[in-house]
Structure formats: C-alpha cells, structure tokens
Design a protein around this motif. Structure first.
Motif, mmCIF file in Angstrom:
data_model
loop_
_atom_site.group_PDB
_atom_site.id
_atom_site.type_symbol
_atom_site.label_atom_id
_atom_site.label_comp_id
_atom_site.label_asym_id
_atom_site.label_seq_id
_atom_site.Cartn_x
_atom_site.Cartn_y
_atom_site.Cartn_z
ATOM 1 N N VAL A 2 9.316 32.905 -20.796
ATOM 2 C CA VAL A 2 7.991 33.036 -21.039
ATOM 3 C C VAL A 2 7.584 31.503 -21.332
ATOM 4 N N PRO A 3 6.459 31.278 -20.561
ATOM 5 C CA PRO A 3 5.700 29.904 -20.757
ATOM 6 C C PRO A 3 5.042 29.844 -22.050
ATOM 7 N N VAL A 4 5.131 28.754 -22.700
ATOM 8 C CA VAL A 4 4.538 28.598 -24.159
ATOM 9 C C VAL A 4 3.405 27.607 -23.857
ATOM 10 N N CYS A 5 2.184 27.746 -24.050
ATOM 11 C CA CYS A 5 1.155 27.005 -24.058
ATOM 12 C C CYS A 5 0.502 26.627 -25.484
ATOM 13 N N VAL A 19 -1.263 28.787 -30.007
ATOM 14 C CA VAL A 19 -0.321 28.830 -29.539
ATOM 15 C C VAL A 19 -0.471 30.536 -28.404
ATOM 16 N N THR A 23 -1.111 31.060 -24.544
ATOM 17 C CA THR A 23 0.195 31.734 -23.696
ATOM 18 C C THR A 23 -0.444 32.836 -23.065
ATOM 19 N N THR A 67 -8.202 33.456 -23.694
ATOM 20 C CA THR A 67 -7.870 32.250 -24.603
ATOM 21 C C THR A 67 -8.618 32.060 -26.143
#
Length: 72
Positions: A2-5, A19, A23, A67
C-alpha cells in the motif's frame, strides 16, 4: 503493498503532518483514474474540452476532496 503518502506543514491537526488523508486520497485518485481516463480519452475524440475535464476530474476533484476530508 500500500502506498503511504505524507503531507507535512499542514495546520489541520496538532502534529502538522497528515498520513491517512493523503494515502486514502491517492487510492481514491487511482481508482477514479482507472475508470475516468479511458472514458475521457474516448470522449476527447469527439468533444475535446469535455474529454479534458473528464480526465482531469480525479486530480482536481477526487484527490483534494478526500485528502481534505480526513484531517489525520
């Protein structure tokens, strides 16, 4: 995987880092883009501006709204 932004410098929470929101925003962006970009490409052949708006929708509407909805 899973990408974490991570988005730092925000004023929406005491930690000043987000976070979860970015994400989930990225995941929603990817899901919307998988559907809307092919549709936008087909529409672009006949109606250029309408096709551009459809293809830009994930980046201009979906990602920012998800977001900003989650302050963590």
């Amino acid at each position: 995987m899973v990408p974490v932004c991570v988005q730092c410098g925000t004023r929406s929470n005491p930690c000043r880092c987000k976070v979860v929101g970015p994400t989930l925003g990225f995941i929603a962006f990817a899901a919307a883009a998988a559907v809307e970009w092919p549709v936008g490409a087909v529409v672009y052949l006949f109606r250029n501006m309408k096709g551009r708006r459809i293809m830009a929708h994930p980046a201009t509407v979906v990602y920012p709204s998800v977001t900003n909805a989650i302050p963590i």
